[in-house]
Design an enzyme around this catalytic site. Structure first.
Site, PDB file in Angstrom:
ATOM      1  N   GLN A   1      -3.127   2.208  17.516  1.00  0.00           N
ATOM      2  CA  GLN A   1      -4.453   1.770  17.072  1.00  0.00           C
ATOM      3  C   GLN A   1      -5.293   1.467  18.302  1.00  0.00           C
ATOM      4  OE1 GLN A   1      -5.501   1.974  14.104  1.00  0.00           O
ATOM      5  NE2 GLN A   1      -3.944   1.429  12.588  1.00  0.00           N
TER       6      GLN A   1
ATOM      7  N   LYS B   1       0.855  -1.194   0.000  1.00  0.00           N
ATOM      8  CA  LYS B   1       0.000   0.000   0.000  1.00  0.00           C
ATOM      9  C   LYS B   1       0.885   1.236   0.000  1.00  0.00           C
ATOM     10  CE  LYS B   1      -2.194   1.781   3.772  1.00  0.00           C
ATOM     11  NZ  LYS B   1      -2.289   3.242   3.853  1.00  0.00           N
TER      12      LYS B   1
ATOM     13  N   ARG C   1       2.725  -2.346  11.169  1.00  0.00           N
ATOM     14  CA  ARG C   1       3.741  -2.584  12.203  1.00  0.00           C
ATOM     15  C   ARG C   1       3.827  -4.011  12.720  1.00  0.00           C
ATOM     16  NH1 ARG C   1       1.798   2.729  15.137  1.00  0.00           N
ATOM     17  NH2 ARG C   1      -0.022   2.104  13.927  1.00  0.00           N
TER      18      ARG C   1
ATOM     19  N   HIS D   1     -10.294  13.268  -3.490  1.00  0.00           N
ATOM     20  CA  HIS D   1     -11.525  13.968  -3.094  1.00  0.00           C
ATOM     21  C   HIS D   1     -11.443  15.383  -3.660  1.00  0.00           C
ATOM     22  CE1 HIS D   1     -14.411  15.134   0.474  1.00  0.00           C
ATOM     23  NE2 HIS D   1     -14.890  15.457  -0.706  1.00  0.00           N
ATOM     24  N   ASP D   2     -12.210  15.618  -4.736  1.00  0.00           N
ATOM     25  CA  ASP D   2     -12.178  16.940  -5.374  1.00  0.00           C
ATOM     26  C   ASP D   2     -13.396  17.029  -6.280  1.00  0.00           C
ATOM     27  OD1 ASP D   2     -11.180  19.409  -6.564  1.00  0.00           O
ATOM     28  OD2 ASP D   2      -9.175  18.786  -5.902  1.00  0.00           O
TER      29      ASP D   2
ATOM     30  N   THR E   1     -11.489   6.502  10.310  1.00  0.00           N
ATOM     31  CA  THR E   1     -11.695   5.971  11.671  1.00  0.00           C
ATOM     32  C   THR E   1     -11.108   6.886  12.742  1.00  0.00           C
ATOM     33  OG1 THR E   1      -9.763   4.601  11.329  1.00  0.00           O
ATOM     34  CG2 THR E   1     -11.900   3.551  11.028  1.00  0.00           C
TER      35      THR E   1
ATOM     36  N   ASP F   1      -3.247   4.090  -2.247  1.00  0.00           N
ATOM     37  CA  ASP F   1      -4.104   4.679  -1.199  1.00  0.00           C
ATOM     38  C   ASP F   1      -3.969   6.195  -1.254  1.00  0.00           C
ATOM     39  OD1 ASP F   1      -5.529   5.185   1.128  1.00  0.00           O
ATOM     40  OD2 ASP F   1      -3.924   4.561   2.477  1.00  0.00           O
TER      41      ASP F   1
ATOM     42  N   LYS G   1      -6.662   8.344  -1.842  1.00  0.00           N
ATOM     43  CA  LYS G   1      -7.889   8.952  -1.283  1.00  0.00           C
ATOM     44  C   LYS G   1      -8.267  10.251  -1.994  1.00  0.00           C
ATOM     45  CE  LYS G   1      -7.419   7.166   3.488  1.00  0.00           C
ATOM     46  NZ  LYS G   1      -6.006   6.739   3.608  1.00  0.00           N
TER      47      LYS G   1
HETATM   48  O1  C5P Z   1       0.970  -0.221  11.345  1.00  0.00           O
HETATM   49  P1  C5P Z   1      -0.504  -0.331  11.148  1.00  0.00           P
HETATM   50  O2  C5P Z   1      -0.979  -1.747  10.966  1.00  0.00           O
HETATM   51  O3  C5P Z   1      -1.295   0.384  12.211  1.00  0.00           O
HETATM   52  O4  C5P Z   1      -0.749   0.414   9.773  1.00  0.00           O
HETATM   53  C1  C5P Z   1      -2.048   0.653   9.315  1.00  0.00           C
HETATM   54  C2  C5P Z   1      -2.057   1.385   8.010  1.00  0.00           C
HETATM   55  O5  C5P Z   1      -3.414   1.684   7.696  1.00  0.00           O
HETATM   56  C3  C5P Z   1      -1.326   2.712   7.979  1.00  0.00           C
HETATM   57  O6  C5P Z   1      -0.914   2.922   6.621  1.00  0.00           O
HETATM   58  C4  C5P Z   1      -2.391   3.702   8.340  1.00  0.00           C
HETATM   59  O7  C5P Z   1      -2.151   4.983   7.825  1.00  0.00           O
HETATM   60  C5  C5P Z   1      -3.602   3.077   7.663  1.00  0.00           C
HETATM   61  N1  C5P Z   1      -4.875   3.426   8.253  1.00  0.00           N
HETATM   62  C6  C5P Z   1      -5.155   3.250   9.591  1.00  0.00           C
HETATM   63  N2  C5P Z   1      -6.377   3.577  10.089  1.00  0.00           N
HETATM   64  C7  C5P Z   1      -7.273   4.077   9.279  1.00  0.00           C
HETATM   65  C8  C5P Z   1      -7.028   4.252   7.936  1.00  0.00           C
HETATM   66  C9  C5P Z   1      -5.786   3.920   7.440  1.00  0.00           C
HETATM   67  O8  C5P Z   1      -4.342   2.780  10.346  1.00  0.00           O
HETATM   68  N3  C5P Z   1      -8.449   4.353   9.776  1.00  0.00           N
END
Ligand code: C5P
Length: 244
Positions: free
Chosen positions: A199, A38, A220, A69-70, A129, A65, A67
């Protein structure tokens, strides 16, 4: 990208870095162990289409990714340019509205046919989110988050999008209203053995798949592990088990 024969193909690994060498190192260590990479705004703004090409030269599917928007005309142009990156998945904001989403789908199909590449899956970002009910209220949205996500997903489907990006908490509700074929991609995934990091509302890979997710973005827990390849294999095994 219609086949999902292999559990590992459901995993997309984010390359959230402006450092091309680091991105190439992560991607190449996971080739054949994840479904693809991604690329988001951080990588793309620093390294551009040339940077993306260096990664896709490895032969891994790309989720762009970006995203978009315009206004519809501008998004259609951006989508046409993005098709040249040959992504398997491309996303736009569902909040851009009906005309913008239809224009994006038409542009993707036309440009892909013109240059002879596969049409990417077009996914809609519903509600980020990072936003909660209060944030929606602040910008004049009276629906709660889940209702707004459901509304945007239904609209995205009506406009011809292939699926949406959603949180794990929304998968079951969206699966019910959008049916089995609509693609659901979710971040915020943490295996039981990994640290949550920043998260907050997290689910395990197995749980997300059981709820009905098609694709998981997992960063991660894989690239931050002592042995990323082994972490990816463990997650794929968990997905396999959840698929039954
Ligand atoms: O390291 P991790 O698993 O948290 O990475 C999640 C990926 O998903 C990152 O690229 C983050 O920017 C993206 N993302 C997220 N939460 C969201 C939308 C995208 O963590 N709501």
């Amino acid at each position: 990208m219609t086949s999902q024969q292999q559990p590992f193909e459901r995993i997309f690994i984010p390359l959230d870095t402006p450092d091309l060498e680091r991105a190439l190192e992560i991607a190449s260590s996971l080739k054949g162990l994840v479904g693809g990479v991604k690329i988001g705004k951080e990588f793309f703004t620093a390294l551009g289409p040339e940077g993306v090409a260096r990664v896709t030269e490895l032969g891994m599917p790309l989720f762009a990714d970006l995203k978009f928007h315009d206004i519809p005309n501008t998004v259609a142009g951006a989508v046409r340019s993005a098709v040249h990156l040959k992504p398997s998945i491309l996303n736009i904001h569902a909040q851009g509205g009906r005309a913008m989403m239809i224009a994006a789908c038409e542009a993707a199909a036309e440009e892909a046919a013109k240059i002879g590449v596969a049409v990417p899956l077009i996914l809609g970002v519903t509600v980020l989110t990072s936003l909660d009910d209060q944030d929606l209220n602040d910008i004049g949205v009276s629906d709660n988050t889940l209702d707004h996500v459901k509304r945007l997903a239904a609209l995205a489907q009506e406009c011809g999008l292939d699926g949406v990006v959603c949180s794990a908490a929304e998968i079951e509700a969206l699966r019910k209203i959008c049916g089995a074929e609509f693609k659901l991609l979710t971040p915020g995934i943490r295996p039981s053995w990994a640290a949550a990091g920043d998260q907050k509302r997290i689910v395990t890979p197995g749980e997300a798949i059981k709820r009905g997710a098609d694709y998981l973005v997992i960063g991660r827990p894989i690239y931050g592990a002592d042995d990323p390849a082994e972490a990816a294999r463990k997650i794929a095994a968990e997905i396999d088990e959840a698929l039954g």
